[in-house]
Structures are given as structure tokens and as C-alpha cells.
Design an enzyme around this catalytic site. Structure first.
Site, PDB file in Angstrom:
ATOM      1  N   ARG A   1      85.310  34.088  45.138  1.00  0.00           N
ATOM      2  CA  ARG A   1      84.624  34.972  46.065  1.00  0.00           C
ATOM      3  C   ARG A   1      83.144  35.027  45.636  1.00  0.00           C
ATOM      4  O   ARG A   1      82.809  35.703  44.659  1.00  0.00           O
ATOM      5  CB  ARG A   1      85.282  36.360  46.001  1.00  0.00           C
ATOM      6  CG  ARG A   1      84.884  37.490  46.955  1.00  0.00           C
ATOM      7  CD  ARG A   1      83.966  37.213  48.000  1.00  0.00           C
ATOM      8  NE  ARG A   1      83.875  38.216  49.051  1.00  0.00           N
ATOM      9  CZ  ARG A   1      83.144  38.023  50.133  1.00  0.00           C
ATOM     10  NH1 ARG A   1      82.494  36.894  50.303  1.00  0.00           N
ATOM     11  NH2 ARG A   1      83.054  38.954  51.065  1.00  0.00           N
TER      12      ARG A   1
ATOM     13  N   TYR B   1      82.344  47.552  50.064  1.00  0.00           N
ATOM     14  CA  TYR B   1      83.408  47.874  49.112  1.00  0.00           C
ATOM     15  C   TYR B   1      83.635  49.386  48.979  1.00  0.00           C
ATOM     16  O   TYR B   1      83.774  49.929  47.888  1.00  0.00           O
ATOM     17  CB  TYR B   1      83.147  47.207  47.745  1.00  0.00           C
ATOM     18  CG  TYR B   1      83.143  45.705  47.862  1.00  0.00           C
ATOM     19  CD1 TYR B   1      84.303  45.033  48.233  1.00  0.00           C
ATOM     20  CD2 TYR B   1      81.992  44.954  47.656  1.00  0.00           C
ATOM     21  CE1 TYR B   1      84.306  43.649  48.389  1.00  0.00           C
ATOM     22  CE2 TYR B   1      81.991  43.576  47.809  1.00  0.00           C
ATOM     23  CZ  TYR B   1      83.151  42.937  48.173  1.00  0.00           C
ATOM     24  OH  TYR B   1      83.160  41.567  48.326  1.00  0.00           O
TER      25      TYR B   1
ATOM     26  N   CYS C   1      90.371  40.565  45.180  1.00  0.00           N
ATOM     27  CA  CYS C   1      89.284  40.997  46.056  1.00  0.00           C
ATOM     28  C   CYS C   1      89.756  42.197  46.877  1.00  0.00           C
ATOM     29  O   CYS C   1      90.902  42.246  47.323  1.00  0.00           O
ATOM     30  CB  CYS C   1      88.864  39.862  46.979  1.00  0.00           C
ATOM     31  SG  CYS C   1      87.385  40.283  47.897  1.00  0.00           S
TER      32      CYS C   1
ATOM     33  N   HIS D   1      74.523  47.020  61.566  1.00  0.00           N
ATOM     34  CA  HIS D   1      74.593  45.763  60.814  1.00  0.00           C
ATOM     35  C   HIS D   1      75.372  45.940  59.504  1.00  0.00           C
ATOM     36  O   HIS D   1      74.998  46.759  58.674  1.00  0.00           O
ATOM     37  CB  HIS D   1      73.165  45.281  60.528  1.00  0.00           C
ATOM     38  CG  HIS D   1      73.136  44.041  59.693  1.00  0.00           C
ATOM     39  ND1 HIS D   1      72.363  43.932  58.559  1.00  0.00           N
ATOM     40  CD2 HIS D   1      73.823  42.884  59.818  1.00  0.00           C
ATOM     41  CE1 HIS D   1      72.568  42.739  58.036  1.00  0.00           C
ATOM     42  NE2 HIS D   1      73.437  42.082  58.770  1.00  0.00           N
TER      43      HIS D   1
ATOM     44  N   HIS E   1      76.986  34.201  58.118  1.00  0.00           N
ATOM     45  CA  HIS E   1      76.577  34.494  59.496  1.00  0.00           C
ATOM     46  C   HIS E   1      76.822  33.321  60.440  1.00  0.00           C
ATOM     47  O   HIS E   1      76.770  33.496  61.650  1.00  0.00           O
ATOM     48  CB  HIS E   1      75.091  34.838  59.543  1.00  0.00           C
ATOM     49  CG  HIS E   1      74.748  36.142  58.899  1.00  0.00           C
ATOM     50  ND1 HIS E   1      74.441  36.253  57.571  1.00  0.00           N
ATOM     51  CD2 HIS E   1      74.668  37.407  59.405  1.00  0.00           C
ATOM     52  CE1 HIS E   1      74.180  37.529  57.286  1.00  0.00           C
ATOM     53  NE2 HIS E   1      74.324  38.252  58.372  1.00  0.00           N
TER      54      HIS E   1
HETATM   55  C1  HEM Z   1      76.709  40.812  56.956  1.00  0.00           C
HETATM   56  C2  HEM Z   1      75.474  40.165  61.597  1.00  0.00           C
HETATM   57  C3  HEM Z   1      70.863  39.375  60.219  1.00  0.00           C
HETATM   58  C4  HEM Z   1      72.127  40.067  55.583  1.00  0.00           C
HETATM   59  C5  HEM Z   1      76.781  40.654  58.335  1.00  0.00           C
HETATM   60  C6  HEM Z   1      78.003  40.676  59.106  1.00  0.00           C
HETATM   61  C7  HEM Z   1      77.663  40.514  60.407  1.00  0.00           C
HETATM   62  C8  HEM Z   1      76.216  40.360  60.466  1.00  0.00           C
HETATM   63  C9  HEM Z   1      78.609  40.489  61.613  1.00  0.00           C
HETATM   64  C10 HEM Z   1      79.428  40.860  58.534  1.00  0.00           C
HETATM   65  C11 HEM Z   1      79.884  39.513  58.073  1.00  0.00           C
HETATM   66  C12 HEM Z   1      81.202  39.541  57.328  1.00  0.00           C
HETATM   67  O1  HEM Z   1      81.376  40.401  56.435  1.00  0.00           O
HETATM   68  O2  HEM Z   1      82.016  38.668  57.606  1.00  0.00           O
HETATM   69  C13 HEM Z   1      74.117  39.912  61.635  1.00  0.00           C
HETATM   70  C14 HEM Z   1      73.361  39.682  62.842  1.00  0.00           C
HETATM   71  C15 HEM Z   1      72.073  39.494  62.476  1.00  0.00           C
HETATM   72  C16 HEM Z   1      72.002  39.574  61.004  1.00  0.00           C
HETATM   73  C17 HEM Z   1      73.924  39.654  64.266  1.00  0.00           C
HETATM   74  C18 HEM Z   1      70.972  39.228  63.464  1.00  0.00           C
HETATM   75  C19 HEM Z   1      69.728  39.386  63.270  1.00  0.00           C
HETATM   76  C20 HEM Z   1      70.820  39.424  58.827  1.00  0.00           C
HETATM   77  C21 HEM Z   1      69.651  39.129  58.033  1.00  0.00           C
HETATM   78  C22 HEM Z   1      69.987  39.317  56.740  1.00  0.00           C
HETATM   79  C23 HEM Z   1      71.391  39.737  56.716  1.00  0.00           C
HETATM   80  C24 HEM Z   1      68.300  38.681  58.549  1.00  0.00           C
HETATM   81  C25 HEM Z   1      69.037  39.108  55.598  1.00  0.00           C
HETATM   82  C26 HEM Z   1      69.346  38.895  54.360  1.00  0.00           C
HETATM   83  C27 HEM Z   1      73.455  40.391  55.567  1.00  0.00           C
HETATM   84  C28 HEM Z   1      74.182  40.725  54.372  1.00  0.00           C
HETATM   85  C29 HEM Z   1      75.515  40.942  54.755  1.00  0.00           C
HETATM   86  C30 HEM Z   1      75.563  40.736  56.200  1.00  0.00           C
HETATM   87  C31 HEM Z   1      73.611  40.840  52.971  1.00  0.00           C
HETATM   88  C32 HEM Z   1      76.680  41.320  53.851  1.00  0.00           C
HETATM   89  C33 HEM Z   1      77.226  40.027  53.355  1.00  0.00           C
HETATM   90  C34 HEM Z   1      78.322  40.146  52.321  1.00  0.00           C
HETATM   91  O3  HEM Z   1      79.292  40.885  52.543  1.00  0.00           O
HETATM   92  O4  HEM Z   1      78.192  39.478  51.306  1.00  0.00           O
HETATM   93  N1  HEM Z   1      75.714  40.445  59.176  1.00  0.00           N
HETATM   94  N2  HEM Z   1      73.272  39.840  60.547  1.00  0.00           N
HETATM   95  N3  HEM Z   1      71.858  39.776  58.012  1.00  0.00           N
HETATM   96  N4  HEM Z   1      74.300  40.420  56.657  1.00  0.00           N
HETATM   97 FE1  HEM Z   1      73.788  40.128  58.588  1.00  0.00          FE
HETATM   98  N1  MTE Z   2      79.546  38.565  40.677  1.00  0.00           N
HETATM   99  C1  MTE Z   2      78.426  37.990  41.132  1.00  0.00           C
HETATM  100  N2  MTE Z   2      77.383  37.866  40.281  1.00  0.00           N
HETATM  101  N3  MTE Z   2      78.305  37.549  42.414  1.00  0.00           N
HETATM  102  C2  MTE Z   2      79.337  37.681  43.319  1.00  0.00           C
HETATM  103  O1  MTE Z   2      79.223  37.262  44.471  1.00  0.00           O
HETATM  104  N4  MTE Z   2      81.621  38.534  43.681  1.00  0.00           N
HETATM  105  C3  MTE Z   2      82.511  39.628  43.277  1.00  0.00           C
HETATM  106  C4  MTE Z   2      82.898  39.508  41.817  1.00  0.00           C
HETATM  107  N5  MTE Z   2      81.728  39.283  41.003  1.00  0.00           N
HETATM  108  C5  MTE Z   2      80.542  38.310  42.860  1.00  0.00           C
HETATM  109  C6  MTE Z   2      80.604  38.718  41.499  1.00  0.00           C
HETATM  110  C7  MTE Z   2      83.728  39.728  44.055  1.00  0.00           C
HETATM  111  S1  MTE Z   2      83.607  40.518  45.543  1.00  0.00           S
HETATM  112  C8  MTE Z   2      84.947  39.316  43.570  1.00  0.00           C
HETATM  113  S2  MTE Z   2      86.365  39.589  44.432  1.00  0.00           S
HETATM  114  C9  MTE Z   2      85.059  38.598  42.289  1.00  0.00           C
HETATM  115  O2  MTE Z   2      83.789  38.402  41.671  1.00  0.00           O
HETATM  116  C10 MTE Z   2      85.705  37.241  42.510  1.00  0.00           C
HETATM  117  O3  MTE Z   2      85.822  36.550  41.298  1.00  0.00           O
HETATM  118  P1  MTE Z   2      86.212  35.006  41.283  1.00  0.00           P
HETATM  119  O4  MTE Z   2      85.285  34.256  42.188  1.00  0.00           O
HETATM  120  O5  MTE Z   2      86.124  34.564  39.865  1.00  0.00           O
HETATM  121  O6  MTE Z   2      87.632  34.924  41.810  1.00  0.00           O
END
Ligand code: HEM
Ligand code: MTE
Length: 467
Positions: free
Chosen positions: A137, A319, A184, A40, A64
Site C-alpha cells: 500500500r 483513515y 490496511c 475533495h 486519480h
Molecule cells: C484523492 C478527485 C485534484 C490530491 C482523491 C479522490 C478523488 C479525487 C475522487 C479519492 C480517490 C480514492 O481514494 O480512490 C479529484 C478531482 C480533482 C482532484 C476530481 C480535480 C481537480 C487533486 C489535486 C491534488 C489532489 C490537484 C494535488 C495534490 C489528492 C490526494 C488524495 C486525493 C492527496 C488522497 C489520496 C490518498 O488517499 O492517498 N481526489 N482530485 N487531488 N486527491 Fe484528488
Molecule cells: N509509509 C509511508 N512512508 N508511505 C505510505 O504510503 N502507507 C501506509 C503504511 N506506511 C505508507 C506508509 C499504509 S496506508 C499501509 S496499509 C501500510 O504502510 C502498508 O504497508 P506495506 O506496503 O508494507 O504492506
């Protein structure tokens, strides 16, 4: 899905985070996600939903709600909720109802959380990007903050802290202003994905903008808080935003102490001479010029000096760019690679757009774009090729007059009038930039490809048709 077995909420609850098999529900479906957990991209956070519904988590992590994630979860479907359970479910809340209204020109890559690029055709029109067009972002909903009540807390190694209002900051310390880029780490991910599939938000080439930031030096604040910024135990300065996940965990990141105590790292309260807008961190944001966007924490609420990097998901489990030998679907050993801080050299042709038609009788074509490198390394040249890189022509550079080659936080806008080779009916405009350390861009993504699609900076190529 009709012939699949039905389960009650109670049966699903037996498959919580300490069970042998982990189940979750999404809408009416029941899923056994045990074998997905290690892959994940959001790490162990997935376990927050173990034995229950992912829906309330995905209403905040709405990235998601895409066909790609749907395809992944459907591979793990084992059944459906029964009728009685469906009736008991809580209605879904919209965690993003407090988000601000955005400019219609922004190219939205994900509506919730809001992620959008500046249209390339507008980017090179302004050396300083207007606030309304600055790319956004966000990882979470925009927090609602009462600016008059907002406090920044600053903590030393001994846990002693001071709290400062926005007015305190303006009154107590000397203000400075300068232009600085935010880019970003996922900018140009879609091109890396075209080379070979990667995971993440499909940014095109304009998850980057340049603004004039006004604020106070972080160093002055740290010293005022009684912190010895040369204390050798302090290795990092950690930051937290006011935006939080469903568990109340804030967005967080950290930068090395050397950067934090430098002349250029500021806590900003103005963006282009206006109070910082809600999407960009109102009322306070960290500006660590030359570092990747992810470290420049918006809605800044807490600063802590530490021996360690921030423990935030975005510092430790995102990152970071892996070797091309690490494949998609493999379990990622995040501790084996360092967090991204300074950005490598980057450039992109904004005008003309890909697949623009030009007329046969046109003799020349006007090319414009941006170039930028991290660490304050000034751009020393941008070159254009129309013959696949055999010959190059230098572009004219527009640069910040207040900044020098060792401290170039702003971008370079490049322009070139390029002669169209006679008889060509297809062209590829290629651009590459070189920075002050003579670092230049790789020819293709082959050697820099990484599973999360970060730091893509291969030569930029724009196909053009001559009609
Ligand atoms: C990111 C799948 C559940 C939290 C992701 C991503 C995928 C994924 C494919 C990458 C998305 C991207 O970067 O575009 C799944 C699947 C789940 C699941 C199939 C099935 C159960 C959850 C749950 C949480 C969660 C329950 C709870 C908070 C996150 C977070 C990220 C993430 C924090 C990173 C997001 C970011 O980059 O800001 N997940 N997820 N996921 N997922 Fe899930
Ligand atoms: N700061 C907070 N608190 N929350 C966020 O989601 N995103 C970060 C950064 N600071 C983020 C953050 C990311 S990944 C990027 S690329 C920049 O903020 C984007 O800044 P902007 O939305 O002002 O272009």
C-alpha cells in the site's frame, strides 16, 4: 466537447486559489472545480493546481487516473485549452520510474502509486507471508534512498535531536524479532461498497499480511535522544517517511505515546530475516503491532515527540471512520472523529474462493482463512456457518507459539472441514472470529458502513455452487 469555449493558459491562471471561481486544466480540458473543493477526498491539496494543470500532481497521485475520477471532473468541464496553449504544455514526467519490479502474482489494484493484494489462494499457505507476496500500500512513489547515507532523526519537545544511521541502530541497541500483521484500514472495502457505495481504493479481502520483523525498540532510541518518555506533556510520537508529494511534504502519521514507549513498538530493519525490501520501507520502518497499517510508517526518516497528533493528511483527513449517518458527497468534519489506531476483530475465508463449484458427491469442503484483531488481542475462536448463522462449527486455529493471548501481533490461520448439507445446490460459507476481549464481528455492514469504506469487518460470506 467540441462546441465548448476555448481558453488560454493566461485566462485559466486568473482563476487561481484566491479567485472567486477556481479553474484547473486536465489534458486539453478546462474545469471550474469551485463546487467540488469541499468534497475533495484529498482535501485542500486540490488548490495546489488552482489556475493551472492537475496533470503534474496526478502523475504522482495517479490514483486519480481512473474512470471514476474522470466522471467526477467531467461534470465540471467548462471548455478546452486553445491550440497555442496546448503547444506550450510541459511533457508529463513519470514519477514512478524508480519503483521496484514486483512479483507477478500480486493482484494490482492500482499501478501508480503501487497498491496490490496477496492472492487469497496463496495467503494461507504461509504462516509468515513471503516478502515478494506481502501486500503493498503506497500513497506516493517509492523513494530512492542510499542506505549507507540514510539517517533517522529523533527529536525531543525542546527541538534537540540525534541522528542515527542504520548501522548505529544495529550497534547501539538490542535487537528484537517477532511476527506481526499489517492490515490496511481499507481492507474489504469492495464488500462495503457492494452494500452501499463508498469512496476509496477497491481492496478485496487480502490487503493484509504477516511478517517477522527485526529491529530495535523505539523506547530505547527515544531515551537515548534524552527524551523522558513519561513526560506528561508528550501525548503522541509523530513519524515521517522519505516519500514526498510534489510539494516535498512527506508521508506522515503518529501513534499515542503509550504505544510508542511499549515493549512491542520497534524501528525495524529486517523483514523475514532479509533487509526490508524497497516497497515495504527500506531501510527502516516503524512497526506498531496491532495498530492499523497507515501508522506503520515506511522509509522512516524522522521521529518527533509532541503534544499533538501528526498534521499529515493521512492522520487528519483520512483513515478516520464516520458514522453511517454521514453520506457520500457531504462535507466531512474530520476533527469530529478520532484517527484509527487499534484494529477491530477481522477474519476472512481465503479458500475456497467465491463462486467455486463443488461436486454433488463431495461430502465435505475444506475451508481456510485468516483471523486477526488489533491491540494484541488474541483470536480465541473462529466459527463457520453454512445455514446463515443459525448453527456454527469451530475451526482449528494455527497460532504463533511465541505469543500469548494478550500479545498476539501475528494472525491466526484457521482451517475447518465442513460437512455439506444433503441436497443443497447452493451454499454460503460464513466465517466470524472472536477476540480476547470477546469482541466479535457484526453480521452485516449496515451498522458500520462509512463514507470512506474503512474497517469493514462484517461476517465474511462466500457463495459456493454445488454442481
Ligand atoms: C484523492 C478527485 C485534484 C490530491 C482523491 C479522490 C478523488 C479525487 C475522487 C479519492 C480517490 C480514492 O481514494 O480512490 C479529484 C478531482 C480533482 C482532484 C476530481 C480535480 C481537480 C487533486 C489535486 C491534488 C489532489 C490537484 C494535488 C495534490 C489528492 C490526494 C488524495 C486525493 C492527496 C488522497 C489520496 C490518498 O488517499 O492517498 N481526489 N482530485 N487531488 N486527491 Fe484528488
Ligand atoms: N509509509 C509511508 N512512508 N508511505 C505510505 O504510503 N502507507 C501506509 C503504511 N506506511 C505508507 C506508509 C499504509 S496506508 C499501509 S496499509 C501500510 O504502510 C502498508 O504497508 P506495506 O506496503 O508494507 O504492506
Amino acid at each position: 466537447a467540441k462546441e465548448l469555449p476555448e481558453f488560454s493558459l493566461e485566462e485559466v491562471a486568473k482563476h487561481g486559489k484566491s479567485a472567486k471561481r477556481i479553474w484547473v486544466t486536465y489534458q486539453e480540458g478546462v474545469y471550474d472545480v469551485t463546487d467540488f473543493i469541499a468534497q475533495h477526498p484529498g482535501g485542500n491539496k486540490i488548490l495546489l493546481a488552482a489556475g493551472g494543470a492537475v496533470d503534474p500532481f496526478w502523475s504522482i497521485y495517479a490514483q486519480h487516473k481512473t474512470p471514476e475520477v474522470r466522471e467526477i471532473i467531467e461534470q465540471y468541464r467548462i471548455g478546452n485549452l486553445d491550440k497555442a496553449s496546448l503547444e506550450k504544455r510541459e511533457p508529463e514526467q513519470d514519477a514512478f520510474s524508480g519503483d521496484p519490479i514486483r512479483h507477478p502474482a500480486l493482484l494490482v489494484r492500482n499501478p501508480k502509486p503501487f497498491n496490490a493484494e496477496t492472492p487469497p489462494s496463496l495467503l494461507t499457505d504461509h504462516f509468515v507471508t513471503p516478502n515478494e507476496l506481502f501486500f503493498v500500500r503506497n500513497h506516493l512513489p517509492v523513494p530512492s534512498i542510499d542506505i549507507t547515507e540514510h539517517k533517522l532523526s529523533v527529536e525531543g519537545l525542546d527541538g534537540k535531536k540525534i541522528e542515527l544511521s542504520v548501522e548505529d541502530l544495529k550497534k547501539k541497541y538490542k535487537s528484537v524479532s517477532f511476527n506481526s500483521v499489517i492490515q490496511c484500514a481499507g481492507n474489504r472495502r469492495n464488500e462495503m461498497n457492494d452494500f452501499k457505495k463508498v469512496q476509496g481504493l477497491m481492496w478485496e479481502g487480502t490487503a493484509i499480511s504477516n511478517a517477522r520483523w527485526t529491529g530495535v525498540k523505539l523506547r530505547d532510541i527515544l531515551i537515548d535522544a534524552g527524551i523522558d518518555v513519561y513526560d506528561e506533556r508528550i501525548k503522541h510520537v509523530q513519524f515521517e517517511g522519505a516519500d514526498t508529494d510534489p510539494e516535498g511534504t512527506p508521508y506522515g502519521a503518529s501513534i499515542p505515546i503509550e504505544k510508542a514507549r511499549s515493549n512491542e513498538t520497534i524501528v525495524a530493519f529486517e523483514m523475514n530475516d532479509q533487509p526490508i525490501p524497497p516497497d515495504h520501507g527500506s531501510p527502516l520502518r516503524l512497526i506498531a503491532p496491532g495498530n492499523v497499517g497507515a501508522r506503520q510508517v515506511k522509509w522512516l526518516k524522522r521521529v518527533v515527540v509532541s503534544e499533538e497528533e501528526s498534521h499529515s493528511h493521512w492522520q487528519r483527513k483520512d483513515y478516520r471512520a464516520f458514522s453511517p449517518s454521514v453520506q457520500l458527497g457531504e462535507e466531512l468534519d474530520w476533527d469530529s472523529v478520532p484517527s484509527i489506531q487499534e484494529y477491530p476483530i477481522q477474519c476472512l475465508v481465503c479458500v475456497p474462493a467465491a463462486n467455486t463449484n463443488i461436486e454433488k458427491h463431495d461430502e465435505t469442503i475444506e475451508v481456510a482463512g485468516y483471523a486477526w484483531s488489533g491491540g494484541g488481542r488474541g483470536v480465541i475462536r473462529v466459527e463457520i456457518s453454512l445455514d446463515g448463522g443459525k448453527t456454527w462449527q469451530s475451526a482449528d486455529l494455527e497460532q504463533d507459539k511465541e505469543q500469548d493471548i494478550e500479545h498476539m501481533w501475528a494472525w491466526t490461520i484457521f482451517r475447518a472441514t465442513v460437512k455439506i448439507p444433503e441436497g443443497a445446490d447452493e451454499l454460503q460459507i460464513i466465517a466470524k472470529a472472536t477476540d480476547r476481549s470477546y469482541n466479535t464481528q457484526p453480521e452485516t455492514a449496515a451498522g458500520i458502513w462509512n463514507v470512506r469504506g474503512l474497517l469493514h469487518n462484517a461476517w465474511h460470506r462466500v457463495p459456493i455452487k454445488v454442481v
